[in-house]
Design a protein around this motif. Sequence first.
Motif, PDB file in Angstrom:
ATOM      1  N   LEU A  90       0.806  -1.071   0.082  1.00 34.62           N
ATOM      2  CA  LEU A  90      -0.072  -0.011   0.062  1.00 34.62           C
ATOM      3  C   LEU A  90       0.905   1.063   0.031  1.00 34.62           C
ATOM      4  N   ASP A  91       0.416   2.141  -0.779  1.00 36.33           N
ATOM      5  CA  ASP A  91       1.019   3.506  -0.786  1.00 36.33           C
ATOM      6  C   ASP A  91       0.150   4.274   0.051  1.00 36.33           C
ATOM      7  N   ASP A  92       0.454   4.614   1.427  1.00 38.26           N
ATOM      8  CA  ASP A  92      -0.420   5.447   2.299  1.00 38.26           C
ATOM      9  C   ASP A  92      -0.424   6.871   1.855  1.00 38.26           C
ATOM     10  N   THR A  93       0.112   7.413   0.941  1.00 41.81           N
ATOM     11  CA  THR A  93      -0.086   8.812   0.365  1.00 41.81           C
ATOM     12  C   THR A  93      -1.214   8.632  -0.484  1.00 41.81           C
ATOM     13  N   ARG A  94      -1.812   7.613  -1.156  1.00 42.96           N
ATOM     14  CA  ARG A  94      -2.899   7.298  -1.960  1.00 42.96           C
ATOM     15  C   ARG A  94      -4.070   6.466  -1.387  1.00 42.96           C
ATOM     16  N   PHE A  95      -3.754   6.004  -0.211  1.00 44.31           N
ATOM     17  CA  PHE A  95      -4.864   4.862   0.369  1.00 44.31           C
ATOM     18  C   PHE A  95      -6.207   5.460   0.426  1.00 44.31           C
ATOM     19  N   ASP A  96      -6.488   6.708   0.537  1.00 42.71           N
ATOM     20  CA  ASP A  96      -7.801   7.360   0.588  1.00 42.71           C
ATOM     21  C   ASP A  96      -8.454   7.590  -0.851  1.00 42.71           C
ATOM     22  N   GLN A  97      -7.853   7.116  -1.679  1.00 41.57           N
ATOM     23  CA  GLN A  97      -8.289   7.333  -3.428  1.00 41.57           C
ATOM     24  C   GLN A  97      -8.938   6.051  -3.527  1.00 41.57           C
ATOM     25  N   THR A  98      -9.874   6.166  -4.303  1.00 43.31           N
ATOM     26  CA  THR A  98     -10.572   4.888  -4.973  1.00 43.31           C
ATOM     27  C   THR A  98      -9.509   3.987  -6.009  1.00 43.31           C
ATOM     28  N   THR A  99      -9.690   2.954  -6.038  1.00 37.50           N
ATOM     29  CA  THR A  99      -8.708   2.241  -6.913  1.00 37.50           C
ATOM     30  C   THR A  99      -9.503   0.796  -7.438  1.00 37.50           C
ATOM     31  N   LEU A 100      -9.134   0.106  -8.627  1.00 38.91           N
ATOM     32  CA  LEU A 100      -9.629  -0.962  -8.908  1.00 38.91           C
ATOM     33  C   LEU A 100      -8.657  -2.080  -9.122  1.00 38.91           C
ATOM     34  N   GLU A 101      -7.485  -1.445  -8.487  1.00 37.63           N
ATOM     35  CA  GLU A 101      -6.210  -2.593  -8.383  1.00 37.63           C
ATOM     36  C   GLU A 101      -6.901  -3.599  -7.339  1.00 37.63           C
ATOM     37  N   ALA A 102      -6.532  -4.871  -7.760  1.00 40.40           N
ATOM     38  CA  ALA A 102      -7.018  -6.057  -6.992  1.00 40.40           C
ATOM     39  C   ALA A 102      -6.272  -5.837  -5.571  1.00 40.40           C
ATOM     40  N   GLY A 149      -7.399 -13.230   3.523  1.00 40.98           N
ATOM     41  CA  GLY A 149      -8.623 -13.958   3.685  1.00 40.98           C
ATOM     42  C   GLY A 149      -8.455 -15.093   2.660  1.00 40.98           C
ATOM     43  N   PRO A 150      -9.829 -15.906   2.695  1.00 39.99           N
ATOM     44  CA  PRO A 150      -9.957 -16.994   2.011  1.00 39.99           C
ATOM     45  C   PRO A 150      -9.968 -16.974   0.358  1.00 39.99           C
ATOM     46  N   TYR A 151     -10.149 -15.846  -0.067  1.00 36.43           N
ATOM     47  CA  TYR A 151     -10.540 -15.557  -1.542  1.00 36.43           C
ATOM     48  C   TYR A 151      -9.526 -14.304  -2.045  1.00 36.43           C
ATOM     49  N   ILE A 152      -9.476 -14.363  -3.059  1.00 38.14           N
ATOM     50  CA  ILE A 152      -8.653 -13.471  -3.873  1.00 38.14           C
ATOM     51  C   ILE A 152      -9.614 -12.771  -4.829  1.00 38.14           C
ATOM     52  N   VAL A 153      -9.167 -11.637  -5.374  1.00 38.84           N
ATOM     53  CA  VAL A 153     -10.168 -11.002  -6.676  1.00 38.84           C
ATOM     54  C   VAL A 153      -9.747 -11.456  -7.690  1.00 38.84           C
ATOM     55  N   GLY A 154     -10.582 -11.847  -8.587  1.00 42.07           N
ATOM     56  CA  GLY A 154     -10.436 -12.334  -9.813  1.00 42.07           C
ATOM     57  C   GLY A 154     -10.989 -11.458 -10.862  1.00 42.07           C
ATOM     58  N   ASP A 155     -11.933 -11.875 -11.801  1.00 45.99           N
ATOM     59  CA  ASP A 155     -12.307 -10.883 -12.837  1.00 45.99           C
ATOM     60  C   ASP A 155     -13.092  -9.892 -12.190  1.00 45.99           C
ATOM     61  N   VAL A 156     -12.954  -8.510 -12.852  1.00 42.01           N
ATOM     62  CA  VAL A 156     -14.006  -7.342 -12.605  1.00 42.01           C
ATOM     63  C   VAL A 156     -14.314  -6.864 -13.698  1.00 42.01           C
ATOM     64  N   ASP A 157     -15.582  -6.572 -13.694  1.00 38.41           N
ATOM     65  CA  ASP A 157     -16.573  -5.859 -14.491  1.00 38.41           C
ATOM     66  C   ASP A 157     -17.152  -4.701 -14.051  1.00 38.41           C
ATOM     67  N   VAL A 158     -16.375  -3.423 -13.883  1.00 35.51           N
ATOM     68  CA  VAL A 158     -16.615  -2.415 -12.990  1.00 35.51           C
ATOM     69  C   VAL A 158     -18.218  -2.006 -13.135  1.00 35.51           C
ATOM     70  N   GLY A 159     -18.672  -2.136 -11.920  1.00 32.07           N
ATOM     71  CA  GLY A 159     -19.982  -1.627 -11.718  1.00 32.07           C
ATOM     72  C   GLY A 159     -21.194  -2.885 -12.009  1.00 32.07           C
ATOM     73  N   LYS A 160     -20.364  -3.792 -12.544  1.00 32.71           N
ATOM     74  CA  LYS A 160     -21.379  -5.072 -12.716  1.00 32.71           C
ATOM     75  C   LYS A 160     -21.146  -6.357 -12.098  1.00 32.71           C
ATOM     76  N   SER A 161     -19.831  -6.690 -11.965  1.00 36.22           N
ATOM     77  CA  SER A 161     -19.615  -7.941 -11.263  1.00 36.22           C
ATOM     78  C   SER A 161     -18.340  -7.857 -10.665  1.00 36.22           C
ATOM     79  N   VAL A 162     -18.045  -8.772  -9.739  1.00 36.60           N
ATOM     80  CA  VAL A 162     -16.688  -9.083  -9.185  1.00 36.60           C
ATOM     81  C   VAL A 162     -16.684 -10.694  -8.882  1.00 36.60           C
TER      82      VAL A 162
END
Length: 610
Positions: A210-222, A227-240
Motif C-alpha cells: 500500500l501507498d499510504d499517500t494514496r490510500f484514501d483514493q478509489t482504486t480498481l487494483e486487486a 482472507g480465503p479469497y482473492i479478487v479475480g475478474d472485475v467488470d466495473v459496476g457490474k460484477s466481481v
Amino acid sequence: MRAGEIANPSRRAALAGMLGLLGLHFSGRALGQETIARHGIAMHGEPALPPHFTHLPYADPAAPKGGRLTIGVVGSFDSLNPYIVRGQSAGEVQTYVFEPLLIRSLDEPFTLYGHVAQSVEMPDDRSSITFTLNPAARFSDGVAISAETVAFSLDILKRLGWPNLRNYYSKVERVEILGPRRVRLSFPAAQDRELPLILSLLPMLPQHRLDDTRFDQTTLEAPVGSGPYIVGDVDVGKSVVYSKNPDWWARDLPFTKGLHNFSEIKIEYFRDDNTMFEALKKGIIDLRPEDNPTRWQTGYDFPAAREGRVIRESFTSGLPKPMFALAFNQRRDVFARREVRQALTALFDFEWINANLFSNTYRRTHSYFEGSELSAIGVSASAGEKRLLEPFMDKMPAAVLGGTWRAPVSDGSGFDRTRVREALDLLAGAGYLPKDGKLRDRQGQALTFEAMVNLHEHERLLLAWRRVLDRVGIDLRIRVIDSAQFERRRQNYDYDMIPWAWGASLSPGNEQAFRWGSKVADQPGSFNLAGVKDPAVDQMVLALLAARQREDFVDAARALDRALIAGAYVLPLYHLPERRIAHASSLGHPQKTALFGPTFESWWRKPASP
C-alpha cells in the motif's frame, strides 16, 4: 519502494523511528495488571466455546467443497477499497479478502475467537489488549503478518479510513511492539469496555503493497489480503469474481472448518430489485433474500420454482429486529421541531398500508431493539434506568418511561380522523395552520419536504403515505435516483428524508455513537442520518460502553431506546417476523442456524448426482 515498506537490515529500527513520531513505542514490559493468554474474549461473560473446540456449531466440517456461488446485489461499485469514504466500494472485498485479528462467532452476542492473532491478553479494567499472532498467518502473496502489520493497519485506518474507524482507533494512546509476533494496544483514558473487542476486529492491511499517500483514493487494483479469497475478474459496476486461494493459511483451523466452501463466489450487481428477481428466475444468480411479502406469496410461480430448481426457505434469528425507518434529517429546518416529526409519524397509516400493499405480512416496529430484552417496549423503567435518565426527565414522556408507548395505531381506513386530529394539533403547536388548502407556518411557507429513495418498493410505500398527507395539506415530493447517487447524497446528508435499515445486535456498543451521536452528526459518511444531537442519547451510549455487569448493560440499552423513542428522530416502519430466502435447490446448508440467522459462508454446492 512503496510507503510502509521498510528495507532490511534496519527494518525494525526504521519502523521504530516512524512509530515514535506517531506516539507509538516498542516495549517488552507489561503494564501494571497481570493478564493471561486467552483463546477468545466476550463482551460480557466468557466465550461459549472451549479453547480446543473443533468447529463452529453452525458449520458442517464435512461440507462439500467446490463449485460457484452467484449472489445478486442491488447497486454498483467503482472501487475495491472498502475502508474509505470516497467512491462506492465492492463491500464484499472486506468479507472475502481481508481478515481481522480475531473473528466473531455468529452464534453468540459478541464473542471473538483467535485467528490472525492466535491468543489475546486483556487486564480486568480493559485498558489495553495484547495480541500474539499466529506464526502461519500471511497474505495471499506469501508475506507473513507481523506485529508491524498491526501497527501499520491501525495507523493508516486511523488517519485515512472511514469516520467510524477513525473514531475507534484514535482512542489508542500507545502501541508497543513486544516482539515479531506480539503487539500491545493501550487506551487507559478511553473508559470503553467494548474497545478491546473493536480493536480485535482491526483488518490486516499489507504495508508492503500500500501507498499510504494514496490510500484514501478509489482504486480498481486487486487488493492483497490474508482472507480465503482473492479478487479475480472485475467488470466495473457490474460484477466481481472472488476465487478461493488454494494456499490460504487458515484453511485447516477449527474456526474455518465447514466455512468458505465455494471455489468461486461471483457478485452480480443490478440496478433494481425487480431486475435481480428476474435474474433468479433465469438462473443467473443462485439466491436472494426476499423482503417483498406479496412476491413471496404469489411471485414464485415460474418454471424453475415449479420444477423445484428454486426453493423458498424461512429462517429465524435470535437478534433484535432491525430498525427500518424513514429518517427525518434535522439538519433541515422543516424537521427541526419534534412536534412536526411526531405529527408525520401519526399520519403514517401502517394498518392500511400493511393490509393493502403487503397482505398483512409485516409487523410494526416500535423499538430500536425490537423483540429482545434490550427493548423498552412493554417494560417500565427500572431504578437503574431512572438514575441514568434523571438529568433528562423533562424530555421523557410518561408513556415512554412507563413502557406503554407504541407507534401510532390507526383504524385501517386509510384516513383515521382521530390520528389526523392528533397530528393537526401537534402541527398547530409547531406553528402550522391551514390556509389556502395547505398547512403553512407563520411566514406563510407551506409544509413541504422531499423523500429520497433508490428502490421502487420504497417509492410505492411513500406514494401510499402521500395520499394522507395530500388530504391534510402537506406536500411530499418523492425523488427516485440510482444507487450511486443515493449513496453519495446519503454520505453528505443531502436529503430531507431517507429510508434506512439499522441492523441490531444483542451487544450494542460503539456503533450506536456512529448512528446517533452528536460528534458525528456533521461528519460526512456517518450513519447518523437523522442528524441527532441529543445529550441524553450521548450519555446512554457512554453508559453502554462502561457497563461491567449484564444488568447495568440492559439498563443502559433500554434507557438508550427510551431516549431515541422520545426524540422521534425517525418514523419507525415494519419488519418481517422471519428471514426469507429463495435459492437454487442445488445449494445446501447446515441444519443449525446461527444466532445471527443464516450465514452464506457456511453453505455449499451439493455434488452432482452420478
